[in-house]
Design an enzyme around this catalytic site. Structure first.
Site, short mmCIF file in Angstrom:
data_model
loop_
_atom_site.label_atom_id
_atom_site.label_comp_id
_atom_site.label_asym_id
_atom_site.label_seq_id
_atom_site.Cartn_x
_atom_site.Cartn_y
_atom_site.Cartn_z
CB ILE A 123 -58.05 75.08 37.30
CG1 ILE A 123 -56.78 74.49 36.67
CG2 ILE A 123 -58.30 74.47 38.67
CD1 ILE A 123 -55.55 74.65 37.50
N GLY A 153 -61.64 69.20 37.56
CA GLY A 153 -60.18 69.32 37.55
C GLY A 153 -59.71 70.35 36.56
CB CYS A 207 -62.89 81.63 33.49
SG CYS A 207 -62.29 80.08 32.82
CG PHE A 245 -65.41 74.85 24.34
CD1 PHE A 245 -64.24 74.30 23.80
CD2 PHE A 245 -66.63 74.51 23.77
CE1 PHE A 245 -64.29 73.47 22.70
CE2 PHE A 245 -66.69 73.66 22.67
CZ PHE A 245 -65.51 73.14 22.13
CB ALA A 271 -60.17 71.85 30.44
#
Lengths: 160, 231
Positions: free
Chosen positions: B155, B167, B185, B91, B169
């Protein structure tokens, strides 16, 4: 026939010379600086099954107009454990250097590039269940796909 | 020896799709350059930093969101986007620092794995600078930065022709309730946290950016150049 053999040998010698250009022997190199070595040199039609490497660490072996494509040992070590292979569908037409898929490892997806123009005839289905084959056997069971390609002379053109 | 220079592109609150469009422009520009022989004075890449303007869920190369989940999340008022990055579902939204380093790995002397490790190191260092010394990276499949069993920084990257995209967050004051609607994830049973949650005060993205940039310069051994200042 003889003329083609001469052209092939001349081109192979050219590529050997390129591969033998001054470079450190076993030191790890930054990704993608030079073409990998040509592993063997044979004469005659067997020449066409020599494994050739691109500067992006994909390899291709060719036989009777069919190319088998995979990634090099250097590449699989650099990637780490491959957890996913994204490959094109059978029938996809690829142009040389087109991005045709990606391999994922450690939250990083690495793009794959077609070493030759051609059409995908087969993808390695085993990689769907067992993507780690790319690490364990990058030249055999972990190969990525097969493609039919049109121009055999294109096979000797390694980018430096 | 002169350090490589990375262009700092600091954006304020922008829609996620705008960030992707900007990333795409940088990718095309860097992938077109000759690489290690590029003339000095050109950048080794760009560091895109922003705070997402609205809620968005993203999935990665492997997927991570079923069509049913996608419909459910859209009904909550969030965007849902697929990306080609590694990792599964996550998110992005207001209160989060979203950082996409579009870097030429060759010019920075990095491999893809060391780039991922460097992103983790930047986030760990940032947590330390914010007064949270317990932050740490964990080995795959737990890539990211954790405080205990809770992830504070996610990541997921992509690399093509040696140029990275996507990249990290980092949750500063993200509304963590948004994470309840997915398995972040794909890691069942783990939690999510933010700097505000851990420090029990409101930590803004703007507060976090300067120390993050310091951590980035240290970790990547590069200079950051921007149009206005001479950092």
């Amino acid at each position: 026939m003889a003329l083609r053999a001469v052209r092939s040998v001349r081109a192979a010698v050219r590529s050997l010379r390129v591969a033998a250009a001054p470079a450190a022997t076993c030191l790890p190199r930054p990704w993608g600086l030079r073409a990998g070595p040509v592993r063997t040199l044979r004469t005659g039609s067997a020449l066409l099954s020599v494994r050739k490497f691109t500067d992006k660490h994909e390899w291709i072996t060719t036989e009777n107009g069919i190319g088998t494509v995979g990634i090099s040992n250097f590449a699989q070590e650099a990637l780490g454990d491959v957890v996913y292979c994204s490959l094109p569908e059978v029938g996809t037409k690829l142009n040389k250097q087109d991005e045709f898929g990606a391999l994922e490892s450690v939250k990083a997806a690495s793009e794959l590039y077609a070493p030759l123009s051609g059409e995908v005839t087969e993808i390695n289905e085993a990689l769907a269940e067992n993507p780690g084959l790319v690490n364990k056997s990058c030249y055999e069971d972990g190969k990525l796909l097969l493609e039919i390609f049109q121009r055999i002379t294109a096979a000797v053109n390694i980018r430096v | 020896m002169r350090q490589p220079a990375v262009q700092l592109v600091r954006l304020s609150r922008i829609p996620y799709t705008e960030l992707l469009a900007l990333q795409e422009r940088w990718l095309r520009r860097l992938q077109a350059e000759p690489g290690t022989e590029a003339p000095s004075g050109t950048e080794a890449g760009a560091l895109l930093i922003c705070e997402p303007a609205g809620p968005v869920y993203t999935s990665g190369l492997r997927g991570g969101l079923t069509p049913e989940e996608t419909a459910r999340l859209r009904a909550l008022g969030a965007e849902v986007r697929t990306t080609g990055r590694g990792g599964l579902a996550t998110f992005h939204g207001p209160g989060q620092m979203l950082c996409h380093p579009v870097l030429d790995l060759r010019r920075l002397g990095l491999r893809l794995r060391t780039h991922v490790a460097a992103l983790e190191a930047c986030a760990v260092r940032l947590c330390e600078l914010q007064g949270l010394p317990g932050a740490s990276a964990r080995p795959p499949p737990y890539t990211g930065v954790w405080l205990g069993e809770r992830k504070v920084c996610a990541i997921g990257v992509r690399c093509g022709r040696h140029i990275t995209s996507h990249g990290l967050a980092l949750n500063c004051s993200t509304d963590l309730v948004w994470f309840d609607h997915i398995v972040p994830c794909g890691l069942v049973g783990t939690g999510v946290t933010s700097l505000s949650e851990e420090l029990q005060r409101h930590v803004t993205v703007d507060e976090v950016i300067p120390p993050f940039l310091e951590a980035f310069k240290e970790t990547y051994k590069c200079m950051l150049i921007s149009e206005d200042s001479s950092n």
